[in-house]
Design an enzyme around this catalytic site. Structure first.
Site, mmCIF file in Angstrom:
data_model
loop_
_atom_site.group_PDB
_atom_site.id
_atom_site.type_symbol
_atom_site.label_atom_id
_atom_site.label_comp_id
_atom_site.label_asym_id
_atom_site.label_seq_id
_atom_site.Cartn_x
_atom_site.Cartn_y
_atom_site.Cartn_z
ATOM 1 N N GLU A 104 -0.249 -9.474 -0.698
ATOM 2 C CA GLU A 104 -1.678 -9.752 -0.492
ATOM 3 C C GLU A 104 -2.430 -9.753 -1.826
ATOM 4 O OE1 GLU A 104 -1.760 -6.571 2.462
ATOM 5 O OE2 GLU A 104 -2.719 -7.957 3.850
ATOM 6 N N GLU B 238 4.566 -5.090 7.172
ATOM 7 C CA GLU B 238 3.734 -4.081 7.841
ATOM 8 C C GLU B 238 4.164 -3.824 9.277
ATOM 9 O OE1 GLU B 238 2.553 -6.597 6.039
ATOM 10 O OE2 GLU B 238 0.999 -5.873 4.669
ATOM 11 N N GLY C 100 0.792 -5.129 0.797
ATOM 12 C CA GLY C 100 -0.374 -5.223 -0.079
ATOM 13 C C GLY C 100 -0.061 -5.874 -1.415
ATOM 14 N N ALA D 71 0.860 -1.176 0.000
ATOM 15 C CA ALA D 71 0.000 0.000 0.000
ATOM 16 C C ALA D 71 0.902 1.234 0.000
ATOM 17 C CB ALA D 71 -0.890 -0.006 1.227
#
Ligand code: COA
Length: 259
Positions: free
Chosen positions: A114, A134, A111, A65
């Site tokens: 993911e 993260e 992300g 992200a």
């Protein structure tokens, strides 16, 4: 029409390329919006039989992200960011009735890892690196990482990767079952296309039912067995089932119509 992604449809295969190579293809709000729109189009467009998701440039698939959007957020805004991504992109990919393959062409972090895990299969280039860093930012995975990584590699390894933030290589990812194949950088897309071309000649109504059923199995959904039986039954009402069985008995190749 898109500004952060590129799309190209060739021989029934839609390639979606996240195109922010100077920012390691990080998922900002615009990428999430456009990726969500492209996935919705892909689901609705009958010309699209399979989808490849990849990143632009030689270094990154997606490095997570976009961290530059994080600082001003409070708890409810943080949850909303993750929820929006889940609804628009991650669940849409996972539940797509057509096969979606991640061509992981470099860093797949946070992300990005993911995103690759939401896809139905993953092909990694030999320079790919996977990780969930993260924790180094004081947060936890929010786009399904604790759930999908656990399903794919098991609890112990998921704990290790998410708690330590250590990256793993493409070869390690292959050993763990996180990726289906490792290919050289210049053949990773070709390997994805080869798999999608094999699936393209299969009956699409069965393809969609297989994806839905395996998703339920992977999620440990207790209704998975009953739903498999129901979907198995539904196949018998399709023209493609009659064609598949007839073609076998007549010793010829079936021609499926998606009906
Ligand atoms: N969000 C926002 N920007 C990011 C980013 C992210 N997740 N990942 C990389 N970038 C940006 C960098 O800030 C840098 O921008 P700049 O040129 O304007 O300074 C640019 O992309 C290049 O990254 P850089 O770190 O200089 O490249 P590198 O080759 O040294 O390292 C990585 C590559 C992927 C190892 C490193 O960028 C990284 O660790 N990224 C963050 C990974 C992460 O924590 N993801 C989880 C987010 S929840």
């Amino acid at each position: 029409m898109y500004t952060t992604i590129l799309t190209a449809l060739e021989e029934g295969i839609l390639t979606i390329t996240i195109n922010r190579p100077d920012k390691m293809n990080a998922l900002n709000k615009d990428v999430i919006t456009e990726l969500g729109a492209a996935m919705q189009d892909a689901i609705e467009n009958t010309e699209v039989k399979g989808i490849i998701i990849t990143g632009a440039g030689p270094k990154a698939f997606v490095a997570g992200a976009d961290i530059s959007e994080f600082i001003p957020l409070d708890s409810s805004e943080g949850a909303a960011l993750a929820g929006r991504g889940r609804e628009l992109v991650f669940d849409r990919i996972e539940n797509c009735p057509k096969p979606v393959i991640a061509a992981v062409n470099g860093f797949a972090l946070g992300g990005g890892c993911e995103l690759a895990m939401a896809c139905h299969m993953r092909i990694a280039s030999d320079n790919a690196r996977f990780g969930q860093p993260e924790i180094n930012l004081g947060i936890i995975p929010g786009y399904g990482g604790t759930q999908r990584l656990t399903r794919l590699v098991g609890k112990g390894k998921a704990m290790e990767m998410i708690l330590t933030a250590d990256m793993i290589s493409a070869d390690q990812a292959k050993v763990l079952g996180l990726v289906n194949y490792v290919a050289s950088q210049d053949t990773v897309i070709a390997k994805c296309r080869e798999l999608l071309q094999k699936i393209q000649v299969k009956p699409p109504l069965a393809v969609a039912r297989i994806i839905a059923s395996i998703n339920e199995g992977a999620a440990g959904n207790p209704a998975g067995f009953d739903n498999e039986i129901a979907r198995f039954g539904e196949c018998f009402d399709t023209e493609d089932m009659k064609e598949g069985a007839a073609a076998f008995l007549e010793k010829r190749k079936p021609v499926f119509k998606g009906k």
